[in-house]
Design an enzyme around this catalytic site. Sequence first.
Site, PDB file in Angstrom:
ATOM      1  N   ASP A 103       0.796  -1.239   0.000  1.00 35.20           N
ATOM      2  CA  ASP A 103       0.000   0.000   0.000  1.00 35.20           C
ATOM      3  C   ASP A 103       0.825   1.285   0.000  1.00 35.20           C
ATOM      4  OD1 ASP A 103      -0.807  -0.762   3.472  1.00 35.20           O
ATOM      5  OD2 ASP A 103       0.921   0.298   2.651  1.00 35.20           O
ATOM      6  N   HIS A 118       6.503  -7.847  -1.138  1.00 34.11           N
ATOM      7  CA  HIS A 118       5.432  -8.360  -2.003  1.00 34.11           C
ATOM      8  C   HIS A 118       5.002  -7.358  -3.057  1.00 34.11           C
ATOM      9  CE1 HIS A 118       4.303 -11.315   1.461  1.00 34.11           C
ATOM     10  NE2 HIS A 118       5.351 -11.719   0.763  1.00 34.11           N
ATOM     11  N   CYS A 126       3.948  -5.090 -18.050  1.00 34.87           N
ATOM     12  CA  CYS A 126       3.453  -5.955 -19.131  1.00 34.87           C
ATOM     13  C   CYS A 126       4.043  -7.351 -18.968  1.00 34.87           C
ATOM     14  CB  CYS A 126       3.888  -5.367 -20.478  1.00 34.87           C
ATOM     15  SG  CYS A 126       3.671  -6.514 -21.859  1.00 34.87           S
ATOM     16  N   CYS A 146      -0.601  -3.468 -22.973  1.00 34.71           N
ATOM     17  CA  CYS A 146       0.667  -2.789 -23.294  1.00 34.71           C
ATOM     18  C   CYS A 146       0.677  -2.412 -24.777  1.00 34.71           C
ATOM     19  CB  CYS A 146       1.799  -3.755 -22.982  1.00 34.71           C
ATOM     20  SG  CYS A 146       3.415  -3.198 -23.510  1.00 34.71           S
ATOM     21  N   CYS A 148       2.695  -3.352 -26.773  1.00 33.34           N
ATOM     22  CA  CYS A 148       3.073  -4.546 -27.551  1.00 33.34           C
ATOM     23  C   CYS A 148       1.900  -5.523 -27.633  1.00 33.34           C
ATOM     24  CB  CYS A 148       4.280  -5.228 -26.899  1.00 33.34           C
ATOM     25  SG  CYS A 148       3.837  -6.241 -25.461  1.00 33.34           S
ATOM     26  N   THR A 186       1.501  -8.623  11.816  1.00 35.37           N
ATOM     27  CA  THR A 186       1.521  -9.711  10.835  1.00 35.37           C
ATOM     28  C   THR A 186       1.201 -11.035  11.517  1.00 35.37           C
ATOM     29  OG1 THR A 186       2.804 -10.868   9.111  1.00 35.37           O
ATOM     30  CG2 THR A 186       4.039 -10.106  11.043  1.00 35.37           C
ATOM     31  N   SER A 187       0.484 -11.893  10.768  1.00 38.14           N
ATOM     32  CA  SER A 187       0.144 -13.214  11.317  1.00 38.14           C
ATOM     33  C   SER A 187       1.333 -14.152  11.172  1.00 38.14           C
ATOM     34  CB  SER A 187      -1.060 -13.789  10.554  1.00 38.14           C
ATOM     35  OG  SER A 187      -0.743 -13.822   9.156  1.00 38.14           O
ATOM     36  N   ASN A 211       0.920  -6.724  18.236  1.00 37.73           N
ATOM     37  CA  ASN A 211      -0.210  -7.302  17.521  1.00 37.73           C
ATOM     38  C   ASN A 211      -1.422  -7.245  18.450  1.00 37.73           C
ATOM     39  OD1 ASN A 211      -1.964  -9.202  16.067  1.00 37.73           O
ATOM     40  ND2 ASN A 211      -0.118  -9.675  14.892  1.00 37.73           N
ATOM     41  N   ALA A 229      -1.431  -1.299  16.889  1.00 37.57           N
ATOM     42  CA  ALA A 229      -0.113  -0.722  16.554  1.00 37.57           C
ATOM     43  C   ALA A 229      -0.168   0.799  16.630  1.00 37.57           C
ATOM     44  CB  ALA A 229       0.304  -1.167  15.158  1.00 37.57           C
TER      45      ALA A 229
HETATM   46  C1  BV8 Z   1       6.736 -18.589  -2.911  1.00 41.68           C
HETATM   47  C2  BV8 Z   1      -0.483 -10.966  -2.703  1.00 41.68           C
HETATM   48  C3  BV8 Z   1       7.868 -20.177  -4.133  1.00 41.68           C
HETATM   49  C4  BV8 Z   1      -0.456  -9.557  -2.896  1.00 41.68           C
HETATM   50  C5  BV8 Z   1       0.504 -12.172  -0.964  1.00 41.68           C
HETATM   51  C6  BV8 Z   1       1.091 -24.034  -1.241  1.00 41.68           C
HETATM   52  C7  BV8 Z   1       0.967 -23.601  -2.553  1.00 41.68           C
HETATM   53  C8  BV8 Z   1       1.673 -22.506  -3.050  1.00 41.68           C
HETATM   54  C9  BV8 Z   1       2.545 -21.817  -2.212  1.00 41.68           C
HETATM   55  C10 BV8 Z   1       2.633 -22.252  -0.910  1.00 41.68           C
HETATM   56  C11 BV8 Z   1       1.947 -23.337  -0.403  1.00 41.68           C
HETATM   57  N1  BV8 Z   1       2.273 -23.496   0.907  1.00 41.68           N
HETATM   58  C12 BV8 Z   1       3.159 -22.533   1.264  1.00 41.68           C
HETATM   59  C13 BV8 Z   1       3.380 -21.788   0.166  1.00 41.68           C
HETATM   60  C14 BV8 Z   1       4.221 -20.650   0.084  1.00 41.68           C
HETATM   61  C15 BV8 Z   1       3.302 -19.424   0.076  1.00 41.68           C
HETATM   62  C16 BV8 Z   1       2.760 -19.232   1.473  1.00 41.68           C
HETATM   63  O1  BV8 Z   1       3.492 -18.836   2.346  1.00 41.68           O
HETATM   64  N2  BV8 Z   1       1.460 -19.526   1.656  1.00 41.68           N
HETATM   65  C17 BV8 Z   1       0.893 -19.402   2.995  1.00 41.68           C
HETATM   66  C18 BV8 Z   1      -0.461 -18.706   2.906  1.00 41.68           C
HETATM   67  C19 BV8 Z   1       0.803 -20.802   3.607  1.00 41.68           C
HETATM   68  N3  BV8 Z   1       4.164 -18.349  -0.304  1.00 41.68           N
HETATM   69  C20 BV8 Z   1       4.266 -18.025  -1.591  1.00 41.68           C
HETATM   70  O2  BV8 Z   1       3.615 -18.501  -2.484  1.00 41.68           O
HETATM   71  C21 BV8 Z   1       5.327 -16.978  -1.869  1.00 41.68           C
HETATM   72  N4  BV8 Z   1       6.113 -17.417  -2.981  1.00 41.68           N
HETATM   73  O3  BV8 Z   1       6.779 -19.319  -1.970  1.00 41.68           O
HETATM   74  O4  BV8 Z   1       7.300 -18.882  -4.094  1.00 41.68           O
HETATM   75  C22 BV8 Z   1       8.772 -20.257  -5.257  1.00 41.68           C
HETATM   76  C23 BV8 Z   1      10.051 -20.738  -5.020  1.00 41.68           C
HETATM   77  C24 BV8 Z   1      10.881 -20.875  -6.086  1.00 41.68           C
HETATM   78  C25 BV8 Z   1      10.467 -20.507  -7.369  1.00 41.68           C
HETATM   79  C26 BV8 Z   1       9.192 -19.989  -7.584  1.00 41.68           C
HETATM   80  C27 BV8 Z   1       8.323 -19.847  -6.517  1.00 41.68           C
HETATM   81  C28 BV8 Z   1       4.676 -15.661  -2.246  1.00 41.68           C
HETATM   82  C29 BV8 Z   1       4.042 -15.065  -1.012  1.00 41.68           C
HETATM   83  C30 BV8 Z   1       3.413 -13.713  -1.354  1.00 41.68           C
HETATM   84  C31 BV8 Z   1       1.980 -13.944  -1.652  1.00 41.68           C
HETATM   85  N5  BV8 Z   1       1.326 -12.679  -1.836  1.00 41.68           N
HETATM   86  N6  BV8 Z   1      -0.305 -11.232  -1.302  1.00 41.68           N
HETATM   87  C32 BV8 Z   1      -1.719  -8.979  -2.465  1.00 41.68           C
HETATM   88  O5  BV8 Z   1      -2.730  -9.201  -3.168  1.00 41.68           O
HETATM   89  O6  BV8 Z   1      -1.685  -8.320  -1.425  1.00 41.68           O
HETATM   90  S1  BV8 Z   1       0.436 -12.758   0.588  1.00 41.68           S
HETATM   91  C33 BV8 Z   1      -0.522 -11.769   1.609  1.00 41.68           C
HETATM   92  O7  BV8 Z   1      -0.233 -12.227   2.940  1.00 41.68           O
HETATM   93  C34 BV8 Z   1      -0.166 -10.296   1.637  1.00 41.68           C
HETATM   94  O8  BV8 Z   1       0.890  -9.918   0.798  1.00 41.68           O
HETATM   95  C35 BV8 Z   1       0.243 -10.059   3.085  1.00 41.68           C
HETATM   96  O9  BV8 Z   1       1.187  -9.093   3.187  1.00 41.68           O
HETATM   97  C36 BV8 Z   1       0.766 -11.386   3.430  1.00 41.68           C
HETATM   98  C37 BV8 Z   1       0.981 -11.656   4.881  1.00 41.68           C
HETATM   99  O10 BV8 Z   1      -0.214 -11.429   5.587  1.00 41.68           O
HETATM  100  P1  BV8 Z   1      -0.160 -10.375   6.820  1.00 41.68           P
HETATM  101  O11 BV8 Z   1       0.442  -9.119   6.326  1.00 41.68           O
HETATM  102  O12 BV8 Z   1       0.458 -11.028   7.993  1.00 41.68           O
HETATM  103  O13 BV8 Z   1      -1.701 -10.112   7.036  1.00 41.68           O
HETATM  104  P2  BV8 Z   1      -2.726 -11.012   7.877  1.00 41.68           P
HETATM  105  O14 BV8 Z   1      -4.095 -10.509   7.570  1.00 41.68           O
HETATM  106  O15 BV8 Z   1      -2.408 -12.452   7.703  1.00 41.68           O
HETATM  107  O16 BV8 Z   1      -2.394 -10.639   9.407  1.00 41.68           O
HETATM  108  C38 BV8 Z   1      -2.652  -9.344   9.883  1.00 41.68           C
HETATM  109  C39 BV8 Z   1      -2.171  -9.317  11.325  1.00 41.68           C
HETATM  110  O17 BV8 Z   1      -2.367  -8.007  11.856  1.00 41.68           O
HETATM  111  C40 BV8 Z   1      -2.943 -10.265  12.225  1.00 41.68           C
HETATM  112  O18 BV8 Z   1      -2.016 -10.963  13.051  1.00 41.68           O
HETATM  113  C41 BV8 Z   1      -3.807  -9.324  13.096  1.00 41.68           C
HETATM  114  O19 BV8 Z   1      -3.992  -9.837  14.395  1.00 41.68           O
HETATM  115  C42 BV8 Z   1      -2.956  -8.099  13.132  1.00 41.68           C
HETATM  116  N7  BV8 Z   1      -3.665  -6.827  13.327  1.00 41.68           N
HETATM  117  C43 BV8 Z   1      -4.879  -6.472  12.832  1.00 41.68           C
HETATM  118  N8  BV8 Z   1      -5.145  -5.193  13.207  1.00 41.68           N
HETATM  119  C44 BV8 Z   1      -4.061  -4.746  13.913  1.00 41.68           C
HETATM  120  C45 BV8 Z   1      -3.121  -5.788  13.997  1.00 41.68           C
HETATM  121  N9  BV8 Z   1      -1.951  -5.666  14.640  1.00 41.68           N
HETATM  122  C46 BV8 Z   1      -1.691  -4.471  15.230  1.00 41.68           C
HETATM  123  N10 BV8 Z   1      -2.544  -3.409  15.184  1.00 41.68           N
HETATM  124  C47 BV8 Z   1      -3.731  -3.519  14.543  1.00 41.68           C
HETATM  125  N11 BV8 Z   1      -4.573  -2.473  14.517  1.00 41.68           N
HETATM  126 ZN    ZN Z   2       4.509  -5.215 -23.606  1.00 40.83          ZN
END
Ligand code: BV8
Ligand code: ZN
Length: 246
Positions: A103, A118, A126, A146, A148, A186-187, A211, A229
Amino acid sequence: MNSRDDVINKVASAKSIVFFTGAGVSAESGIPVFRGKNGIWNKLKPEELANFNAFLKNPEMVWEWYNHRKQIIDQSEPNAAHLSISEFQKYFQNVSVITQNIDNLHRRAGSKIVYELHGNIERNYCINCRTFYNDDLPFEEKVPKCKCGGLIRPDIVWFGEMLPEKEFTSDEKAISGCNIFFIVGTSAVVYPAASLIYAAKDYGAFIIEINIEKTNASRIADQSFFGKAGDILPEILNLIKTKINI
Ligand code: BV8
Ligand code: ZN
Protein backbone atom coordinates in the site's frame (compact mmCIF):
# COMPACT_ATOMS: atom_id res chain seq x y z
CA MET A 1 9.95 -11.84 31.11
CA ASN A 2 11.30 -8.33 30.43
CA SER A 3 9.75 -5.41 32.24
CA ARG A 4 8.53 -2.63 29.99
CA ASP A 5 11.37 -0.49 31.32
CA ASP A 6 13.99 -3.07 30.27
CA VAL A 7 12.49 -3.11 26.79
CA ILE A 8 12.52 0.70 26.54
CA ASN A 9 16.14 0.80 27.73
CA LYS A 10 17.10 -1.83 25.14
CA VAL A 11 15.44 0.10 22.32
CA ALA A 12 16.79 3.46 23.51
CA SER A 13 20.37 2.13 23.40
CA ALA A 14 19.96 0.47 19.96
CA LYS A 15 22.07 1.50 16.96
CA SER A 16 20.06 -0.33 14.30
CA ILE A 17 16.32 -1.07 14.28
CA VAL A 18 14.23 -3.06 11.76
CA PHE A 19 10.43 -2.89 11.56
CA PHE A 20 8.96 -5.98 9.88
CA THR A 21 5.33 -5.13 9.07
CA GLY A 22 2.21 -6.79 7.73
CA ALA A 23 -1.37 -5.81 6.94
CA GLY A 24 -2.13 -5.06 10.62
CA VAL A 25 0.01 -1.91 10.55
CA SER A 26 -2.38 -0.49 7.90
CA ALA A 27 -5.61 -1.74 9.51
CA GLU A 28 -6.15 1.60 11.31
CA SER A 29 -5.82 3.35 7.94
CA GLY A 30 -8.96 1.48 6.88
CA ILE A 31 -7.21 -1.12 4.71
CA PRO A 32 -8.65 -4.59 5.39
CA VAL A 33 -6.29 -7.32 6.63
CA PHE A 34 -6.13 -10.73 4.93
CA ARG A 35 -6.81 -13.26 7.68
CA GLY A 36 -8.73 -13.36 10.93
CA LYS A 37 -12.37 -12.38 11.50
CA ASN A 38 -12.62 -9.42 9.09
CA GLY A 39 -9.88 -10.59 6.69
CA ILE A 40 -10.50 -10.32 2.95
CA TRP A 41 -9.37 -13.89 2.38
CA ASN A 42 -12.52 -14.99 4.26
CA LYS A 43 -14.63 -13.79 1.37
CA LEU A 44 -12.19 -14.55 -1.44
CA LYS A 45 -9.77 -17.43 -1.92
CA PRO A 46 -6.19 -16.22 -2.44
CA GLU A 47 -5.67 -19.09 -4.85
CA GLU A 48 -8.50 -17.66 -6.98
CA LEU A 49 -7.17 -14.13 -7.07
CA ALA A 50 -3.56 -13.59 -6.03
CA ASN A 51 -1.92 -15.96 -8.49
CA PHE A 52 -0.72 -15.81 -12.06
CA ASN A 53 -2.89 -18.61 -13.43
CA ALA A 54 -6.01 -16.97 -11.99
CA PHE A 55 -4.92 -13.80 -13.76
CA LEU A 56 -4.47 -15.59 -17.11
CA LYS A 57 -7.79 -17.40 -16.67
CA ASN A 58 -9.78 -14.34 -15.65
CA PRO A 59 -7.78 -11.11 -15.92
CA GLU A 60 -10.93 -8.96 -15.62
CA MET A 61 -11.81 -10.44 -12.21
CA VAL A 62 -8.26 -10.04 -10.86
CA TRP A 63 -8.04 -6.48 -12.17
CA GLU A 64 -11.41 -5.65 -10.67
CA TRP A 65 -10.14 -6.87 -7.28
CA TYR A 66 -6.93 -4.82 -7.47
CA ASN A 67 -8.74 -1.72 -8.69
CA HIS A 68 -11.11 -2.10 -5.74
CA ARG A 69 -8.13 -2.31 -3.37
CA LYS A 70 -6.40 0.61 -5.14
CA GLN A 71 -9.46 2.75 -4.52
CA ILE A 72 -9.43 1.86 -0.80
CA ILE A 73 -5.68 2.55 -0.58
CA ASP A 74 -6.04 5.83 -2.49
CA GLN A 75 -8.52 7.05 0.13
CA SER A 76 -6.32 5.97 3.05
CA GLU A 77 -3.69 7.91 4.96
CA PRO A 78 -0.69 6.68 6.95
CA ASN A 79 -1.82 6.15 10.57
CA ALA A 80 -0.04 6.79 13.89
CA ALA A 81 1.84 3.49 13.58
CA HIS A 82 3.37 4.39 10.19
CA LEU A 83 4.14 7.92 11.42
CA SER A 84 5.84 6.67 14.61
CA ILE A 85 7.97 4.21 12.62
CA SER A 86 8.99 7.08 10.35
CA GLU A 87 9.80 9.32 13.40
CA PHE A 88 12.21 6.69 14.77
CA GLN A 89 14.51 7.78 11.91
CA LYS A 90 15.05 11.09 13.73
CA TYR A 91 16.56 9.47 16.81
CA PHE A 92 18.31 6.33 15.54
CA GLN A 93 21.18 5.86 13.08
CA ASN A 94 19.78 2.91 11.12
CA VAL A 95 16.06 2.36 10.78
CA SER A 96 14.77 0.05 8.03
CA VAL A 97 11.27 -1.10 7.23
CA ILE A 98 10.70 -4.52 5.69
CA THR A 99 7.06 -4.67 4.69
CA GLN A 100 4.79 -7.35 3.23
CA ASN A 101 2.29 -4.60 2.42
CA ILE A 102 1.74 -3.25 -1.07
CA ASP A 103 0.00 0.00 0.00
CA ASN A 104 3.02 2.37 -0.03
CA LEU A 105 1.91 3.87 3.32
CA HIS A 106 5.35 3.57 4.97
CA ARG A 107 6.90 5.72 2.24
CA ARG A 108 3.99 8.17 2.37
CA ALA A 109 4.61 8.40 6.17
CA GLY A 110 8.23 9.45 5.46
CA SER A 111 10.13 6.19 6.01
CA LYS A 112 13.24 6.35 3.81
CA ILE A 113 14.53 2.74 3.78
CA VAL A 114 11.58 0.53 2.86
CA TYR A 115 11.95 -2.98 1.42
CA GLU A 116 8.69 -4.11 -0.23
CA LEU A 117 8.75 -7.91 -0.19
CA HIS A 118 5.43 -8.36 -2.00
CA GLY A 119 5.57 -5.46 -4.46
CA ASN A 120 3.60 -2.22 -4.67
CA ILE A 121 0.05 -1.68 -5.96
CA GLU A 122 1.08 1.62 -7.60
CA ARG A 123 3.33 -0.24 -10.06
CA ASN A 124 2.23 -2.42 -13.02
CA TYR A 125 4.06 -4.15 -15.84
CA CYS A 126 3.45 -5.95 -19.13
CA ILE A 127 3.68 -9.75 -18.83
CA ASN A 128 5.23 -9.88 -22.33
CA CYS A 129 7.91 -7.21 -22.46
CA ARG A 130 7.98 -6.09 -18.78
CA THR A 131 7.40 -2.44 -19.70
CA PHE A 132 6.30 -0.66 -16.49
CA TYR A 133 3.10 1.40 -16.34
CA ASN A 134 2.68 3.19 -13.04
CA ASP A 135 0.63 6.26 -12.29
CA ASP A 136 -0.14 6.60 -16.03
CA LEU A 137 -2.50 3.67 -15.65
CA PRO A 138 -5.98 5.08 -14.97
CA PHE A 139 -8.52 2.85 -13.17
CA GLU A 140 -9.69 0.51 -15.90
CA GLU A 141 -12.67 -1.77 -15.63
CA LYS A 142 -11.20 -3.82 -18.48
CA VAL A 143 -7.71 -5.28 -18.48
CA PRO A 144 -5.12 -2.66 -19.55
CA LYS A 145 -2.94 -3.73 -22.49
CA CYS A 146 0.67 -2.79 -23.29
CA LYS A 147 1.71 -1.13 -26.55
CA CYS A 148 3.07 -4.55 -27.55
CA GLY A 149 -0.37 -6.06 -26.99
CA GLY A 150 0.59 -7.91 -23.81
CA LEU A 151 -1.60 -7.95 -20.71
CA ILE A 152 -0.55 -5.55 -17.94
CA ARG A 153 -0.48 -6.92 -14.38
CA PRO A 154 0.02 -5.35 -10.96
CA ASP A 155 3.66 -5.42 -9.74
CA ILE A 156 2.68 -7.61 -6.83
CA VAL A 157 4.12 -10.97 -5.74
CA TRP A 158 1.40 -13.60 -6.13
CA PHE A 159 1.31 -17.01 -4.50
CA GLY A 160 3.83 -19.36 -6.07
CA GLU A 161 5.97 -16.43 -7.29
CA MET A 162 9.48 -15.56 -6.16
CA LEU A 163 10.03 -12.47 -4.04
CA PRO A 164 12.06 -9.67 -5.67
CA GLU A 165 15.70 -10.77 -5.34
CA LYS A 166 17.05 -7.29 -4.60
CA GLU A 167 14.55 -6.60 -1.80
CA PHE A 168 14.99 -10.01 -0.24
CA THR A 169 18.79 -9.93 -0.18
CA SER A 170 19.15 -6.28 0.92
CA ASP A 171 16.87 -6.82 3.90
CA GLU A 172 19.02 -9.79 4.97
CA LYS A 173 21.82 -7.22 5.39
CA ALA A 174 19.58 -4.92 7.45
CA ILE A 175 18.56 -7.84 9.67
CA SER A 176 22.09 -9.19 10.21
CA GLY A 177 23.17 -5.92 11.82
CA CYS A 178 20.04 -4.96 13.77
CA ASN A 179 19.80 -4.85 17.55
CA ILE A 180 15.99 -4.55 17.68
CA PHE A 181 13.57 -6.33 15.32
CA PHE A 182 9.97 -5.11 15.68
CA ILE A 183 7.25 -7.39 14.22
CA VAL A 184 4.20 -5.21 13.66
CA GLY A 185 0.75 -6.44 12.55
CA THR A 186 1.52 -9.71 10.83
CA SER A 187 0.14 -13.21 11.32
CA ALA A 188 3.59 -14.51 10.25
CA VAL A 189 2.09 -17.29 8.11
CA VAL A 190 3.34 -16.30 4.66
CA TYR A 191 6.73 -17.56 3.54
CA PRO A 192 9.49 -16.81 2.71
CA ALA A 193 8.70 -13.40 4.31
CA ALA A 194 8.03 -14.88 7.76
CA SER A 195 11.40 -16.67 7.66
CA LEU A 196 13.02 -13.25 8.22
CA ILE A 197 11.74 -13.34 11.82
CA TYR A 198 13.73 -16.50 12.48
CA ALA A 199 16.76 -15.02 10.71
CA ALA A 200 16.60 -11.98 13.01
CA LYS A 201 16.43 -14.28 16.03
CA ASP A 202 19.43 -16.26 14.79
CA TYR A 203 21.39 -13.05 14.30
CA GLY A 204 20.74 -12.24 17.96
CA ALA A 205 18.28 -9.34 17.56
CA PHE A 206 15.89 -8.53 20.43
CA ILE A 207 12.46 -9.39 18.98
CA ILE A 208 9.48 -7.18 19.93
CA GLU A 209 6.05 -8.16 18.61
CA ILE A 210 3.13 -5.72 18.38
CA ASN A 211 -0.21 -7.30 17.52
CA ILE A 212 -3.82 -7.35 18.70
CA GLU A 213 -3.56 -11.09 19.30
CA LYS A 214 -1.07 -13.96 19.65
CA THR A 215 0.52 -15.15 16.40
CA ASN A 216 3.02 -17.72 15.11
CA ALA A 217 5.73 -15.20 15.97
CA SER A 218 4.68 -14.79 19.63
CA ARG A 219 6.59 -17.83 20.82
CA ILE A 220 9.92 -16.52 19.51
CA ALA A 221 9.38 -12.87 20.46
CA ASP A 222 11.39 -11.65 23.46
CA GLN A 223 8.52 -9.31 24.27
CA SER A 224 4.97 -9.09 22.86
CA PHE A 225 2.79 -6.03 23.28
CA PHE A 226 -0.88 -6.84 22.62
CA GLY A 227 -2.96 -3.96 21.36
CA LYS A 228 -3.35 -1.73 18.30
CA ALA A 229 -0.11 -0.72 16.55
CA GLY A 230 -1.49 2.84 16.27
CA ASP A 231 -1.65 3.03 20.08
CA ILE A 232 1.43 1.02 21.11
CA LEU A 233 4.06 2.42 18.75
CA PRO A 234 3.47 6.11 19.64
CA GLU A 235 3.58 5.12 23.32
CA ILE A 236 6.89 3.27 22.93
CA LEU A 237 8.31 6.20 20.97
CA ASN A 238 7.26 8.70 23.68
CA LEU A 239 8.82 6.57 26.42
CA ILE A 240 12.07 6.42 24.40
CA LYS A 241 12.05 10.19 23.79
CA THR A 242 11.71 10.74 27.54
CA LYS A 243 14.53 8.26 28.17
CA ILE A 244 16.88 10.03 25.73
CA ASN A 245 15.40 13.41 26.98
CA ILE A 246 14.15 14.73 23.70
C1 BV8 B 1 6.74 -18.59 -2.91
C2 BV8 B 1 -0.48 -10.97 -2.70
C3 BV8 B 1 7.87 -20.18 -4.13
C4 BV8 B 1 -0.46 -9.56 -2.90
C5 BV8 B 1 0.50 -12.17 -0.96
C6 BV8 B 1 1.09 -24.03 -1.24
C7 BV8 B 1 0.97 -23.60 -2.55
C8 BV8 B 1 1.67 -22.51 -3.05
C9 BV8 B 1 2.54 -21.82 -2.21
C10 BV8 B 1 2.63 -22.25 -0.91
C11 BV8 B 1 1.95 -23.34 -0.40
N1 BV8 B 1 2.27 -23.50 0.91
C12 BV8 B 1 3.16 -22.53 1.26
C13 BV8 B 1 3.38 -21.79 0.17
C14 BV8 B 1 4.22 -20.65 0.08
C15 BV8 B 1 3.30 -19.42 0.08
C16 BV8 B 1 2.76 -19.23 1.47
O1 BV8 B 1 3.49 -18.84 2.35
N2 BV8 B 1 1.46 -19.53 1.66
C17 BV8 B 1 0.89 -19.40 2.99
C18 BV8 B 1 -0.46 -18.71 2.91
C19 BV8 B 1 0.80 -20.80 3.61
N3 BV8 B 1 4.16 -18.35 -0.30
C20 BV8 B 1 4.27 -18.03 -1.59
O2 BV8 B 1 3.62 -18.50 -2.48
C21 BV8 B 1 5.33 -16.98 -1.87
N4 BV8 B 1 6.11 -17.42 -2.98
O3 BV8 B 1 6.78 -19.32 -1.97
O4 BV8 B 1 7.30 -18.88 -4.09
C22 BV8 B 1 8.77 -20.26 -5.26
C23 BV8 B 1 10.05 -20.74 -5.02
C24 BV8 B 1 10.88 -20.88 -6.09
C25 BV8 B 1 10.47 -20.51 -7.37
C26 BV8 B 1 9.19 -19.99 -7.58
C27 BV8 B 1 8.32 -19.85 -6.52
C28 BV8 B 1 4.68 -15.66 -2.25
C29 BV8 B 1 4.04 -15.07 -1.01
C30 BV8 B 1 3.41 -13.71 -1.35
C31 BV8 B 1 1.98 -13.94 -1.65
N5 BV8 B 1 1.33 -12.68 -1.84
N6 BV8 B 1 -0.30 -11.23 -1.30
C32 BV8 B 1 -1.72 -8.98 -2.46
O5 BV8 B 1 -2.73 -9.20 -3.17
O6 BV8 B 1 -1.68 -8.32 -1.42
S1 BV8 B 1 0.44 -12.76 0.59
C33 BV8 B 1 -0.52 -11.77 1.61
O7 BV8 B 1 -0.23 -12.23 2.94
C34 BV8 B 1 -0.17 -10.30 1.64
O8 BV8 B 1 0.89 -9.92 0.80
C35 BV8 B 1 0.24 -10.06 3.09
O9 BV8 B 1 1.19 -9.09 3.19
C36 BV8 B 1 0.77 -11.39 3.43
C37 BV8 B 1 0.98 -11.66 4.88
O10 BV8 B 1 -0.21 -11.43 5.59
P1 BV8 B 1 -0.16 -10.38 6.82
O11 BV8 B 1 0.44 -9.12 6.33
O12 BV8 B 1 0.46 -11.03 7.99
O13 BV8 B 1 -1.70 -10.11 7.04
P2 BV8 B 1 -2.73 -11.01 7.88
O14 BV8 B 1 -4.10 -10.51 7.57
O15 BV8 B 1 -2.41 -12.45 7.70
O16 BV8 B 1 -2.39 -10.64 9.41
C38 BV8 B 1 -2.65 -9.34 9.88
C39 BV8 B 1 -2.17 -9.32 11.33
O17 BV8 B 1 -2.37 -8.01 11.86
C40 BV8 B 1 -2.94 -10.26 12.23
O18 BV8 B 1 -2.02 -10.96 13.05
C41 BV8 B 1 -3.81 -9.32 13.10
O19 BV8 B 1 -3.99 -9.84 14.39
C42 BV8 B 1 -2.96 -8.10 13.13
N7 BV8 B 1 -3.66 -6.83 13.33
C43 BV8 B 1 -4.88 -6.47 12.83
N8 BV8 B 1 -5.14 -5.19 13.21
C44 BV8 B 1 -4.06 -4.75 13.91
C45 BV8 B 1 -3.12 -5.79 14.00
N9 BV8 B 1 -1.95 -5.67 14.64
C46 BV8 B 1 -1.69 -4.47 15.23
N10 BV8 B 1 -2.54 -3.41 15.18
C47 BV8 B 1 -3.73 -3.52 14.54
N11 BV8 B 1 -4.57 -2.47 14.52
ZN1 ZN C 1 4.51 -5.22 -23.61
